[in-house]
Design a protein around this motif. Sequence first.
Motif, PDB file in Angstrom:
ATOM      1  N   ASP A   1      24.097  47.576   9.939  1.00  0.00           N
ATOM      2  CA  ASP A   1      24.448  46.592   9.092  1.00  0.00           C
ATOM      3  C   ASP A   1      24.266  45.003   9.329  1.00  0.00           C
ATOM      4  OD1 ASP A   1      26.477  45.963  10.798  1.00  0.00           O
ATOM      5  OD2 ASP A   1      28.081  47.017   9.921  1.00  0.00           O
TER       6      ASP A   1
ATOM      7  N   GLU B   1      35.330  48.327  -1.689  1.00  0.00           N
ATOM      8  CA  GLU B   1      34.302  49.104  -0.553  1.00  0.00           C
ATOM      9  C   GLU B   1      33.612  48.230   0.471  1.00  0.00           C
ATOM     10  OE1 GLU B   1      33.611  52.318  -0.818  1.00  0.00           O
ATOM     11  OE2 GLU B   1      35.161  52.748  -2.273  1.00  0.00           O
ATOM     12  N   HIS B   2      33.549  47.047   0.198  1.00  0.00           N
ATOM     13  CA  HIS B   2      33.082  45.997   1.151  1.00  0.00           C
ATOM     14  C   HIS B   2      34.292  45.965   2.244  1.00  0.00           C
ATOM     15  CE1 HIS B   2      29.817  44.426  -1.197  1.00  0.00           C
ATOM     16  NE2 HIS B   2      30.570  44.454  -2.322  1.00  0.00           N
TER      17      HIS B   2
ATOM     18  N   TYR C   1      35.902  45.389  -5.346  1.00  0.00           N
ATOM     19  CA  TYR C   1      35.082  44.817  -3.921  1.00  0.00           C
ATOM     20  C   TYR C   1      35.779  45.656  -2.806  1.00  0.00           C
ATOM     21  CZ  TYR C   1      34.006  40.885  -7.099  1.00  0.00           C
ATOM     22  OH  TYR C   1      33.635  40.314  -8.098  1.00  0.00           O
TER      23      TYR C   1
ATOM     24  N   CYS D   1      33.399  39.368   4.348  1.00  0.00           N
ATOM     25  CA  CYS D   1      33.571  40.893   4.748  1.00  0.00           C
ATOM     26  C   CYS D   1      32.584  41.927   4.336  1.00  0.00           C
ATOM     27  CB  CYS D   1      35.133  40.988   4.736  1.00  0.00           C
ATOM     28  SG  CYS D   1      35.492  42.618   5.095  1.00  0.00           S
ATOM     29  N   GLY D   2      32.335  42.617   4.963  1.00  0.00           N
ATOM     30  CA  GLY D   2      31.173  43.922   4.672  1.00  0.00           C
ATOM     31  C   GLY D   2      30.416  43.490   3.575  1.00  0.00           C
ATOM     32  N   GLY D   3      29.629  42.167   3.687  1.00  0.00           N
ATOM     33  CA  GLY D   3      28.807  41.667   2.669  1.00  0.00           C
ATOM     34  C   GLY D   3      29.377  41.154   1.307  1.00  0.00           C
ATOM     35  N   LEU D   4      30.676  40.795   1.258  1.00  0.00           N
ATOM     36  CA  LEU D   4      31.573  40.421  -0.031  1.00  0.00           C
ATOM     37  C   LEU D   4      30.453  39.579  -0.649  1.00  0.00           C
ATOM     38  CD1 LEU D   4      34.235  41.141  -1.168  1.00  0.00           C
ATOM     39  CD2 LEU D   4      35.031  38.971   0.018  1.00  0.00           C
TER      40      LEU D   4
ATOM     41  N   ASP E   1      33.534  47.541   6.236  1.00  0.00           N
ATOM     42  CA  ASP E   1      33.930  46.652   7.620  1.00  0.00           C
ATOM     43  C   ASP E   1      34.917  47.696   8.269  1.00  0.00           C
ATOM     44  OD1 ASP E   1      33.635  43.991   8.588  1.00  0.00           O
ATOM     45  OD2 ASP E   1      36.000  44.480   8.597  1.00  0.00           O
TER      46      ASP E   1
ATOM     47  N   ALA F   1      26.514  43.217   6.616  1.00  0.00           N
ATOM     48  CA  ALA F   1      26.332  43.332   4.973  1.00  0.00           C
ATOM     49  C   ALA F   1      25.612  44.736   5.118  1.00  0.00           C
ATOM     50  CB  ALA F   1      25.524  42.307   4.653  1.00  0.00           C
TER      51      ALA F   1
ATOM     52  N   SER G   1      34.152  35.777  -2.505  1.00  0.00           N
ATOM     53  CA  SER G   1      34.251  35.107  -1.185  1.00  0.00           C
ATOM     54  C   SER G   1      34.629  33.782  -1.637  1.00  0.00           C
ATOM     55  CB  SER G   1      32.705  35.331  -0.666  1.00  0.00           C
ATOM     56  OG  SER G   1      32.881  34.477   0.402  1.00  0.00           O
TER      57      SER G   1
END
Length: 321
Positions: free
Chosen positions: A54, A234-235, A232, A296-299, A239, A14, A304
Amino acid sequence: MPRTQFATRYDLRAPGADPATRQEIYARSVEQAAYVDRHGMDALMVSEHHAAEDGYLPSPLLVASAFAAVTSRVPITISALLVNLYEPVRLAEDIAVLDHLSKGRVSYTFGLGYRPVEYELHGRSWETRGRDIEERIQAVLDAWANGTTTPGPYSQPHPFLFYGGGTPAAARRAARLGLHFQPQHADAALKELYDQTCRDAGREPGFVLQAPGDGPANIFCAERPDEFWERYGEHLLADAIAYQEWHGEVGSYVVDHSRTVEEMQAAGVYVVLTADDLVERCRSGEIRLVTSHPACGGLPAEPSWESLRLVCETVLPAVRG
């Protein structure tokens, strides 16, 4: 037609998350593990990396234990466990205890790793990593076989073990150690080499775990996919870029070389689909493995949960029914 498989994976990276946000993601993953267990998912997966800005999950055994505590049915896999960063006897003990907690539901893919910084962090030798991992895995197997660990594993003679990698050396190593094999990319030659090396050692080949087909590596479900990408994407891109930086040009199922959200939408490694579209693609055989990646990627929590609920409550029953 082969049965469509449904899996959910977590690496818990994240970028830029503050402690409160990161804690929410960890707590959410445990809540979601219980949820997918109730709704018929085929697998829960956690991964391991270290020295990641991250916050990529460094302690998969702990998270797998938390998942095991709130589930009763779903298989859990740790892929990959970086054996060279552990002391063998302690690792054998921890795996044996988790094997009892989970009643044998946790399997492992042992891996060498591909980032020198992780070896440096743990004071391990990068130059001797191949020899070291064979010695450490053998020490783990010996600890279970000779009763060094108390208790020994619940599973007999031990939990389901893969060796993972994408090179001929990895295929031969898996065979020499008597482990199953999980190549990180589709290559028939690696499977053939693994099988032959097993037979040369006087044993029948184990199971080779390869992703079915050429479908997407990460699947998200949304009522309005374009809006999901806009809000979203960018998340997902964070990743993808992080994996690019680690893997370089090395082949892998999960690597997407896109540099923008628009490129990702066209590449097809990460996809966002409506439930109806995903059902159709599963029924047609185009997608045979649905891998959800809810953090994913701090979603954030809202997309989520939306994605996971659509997969579990709409797509999975429709495909299975």
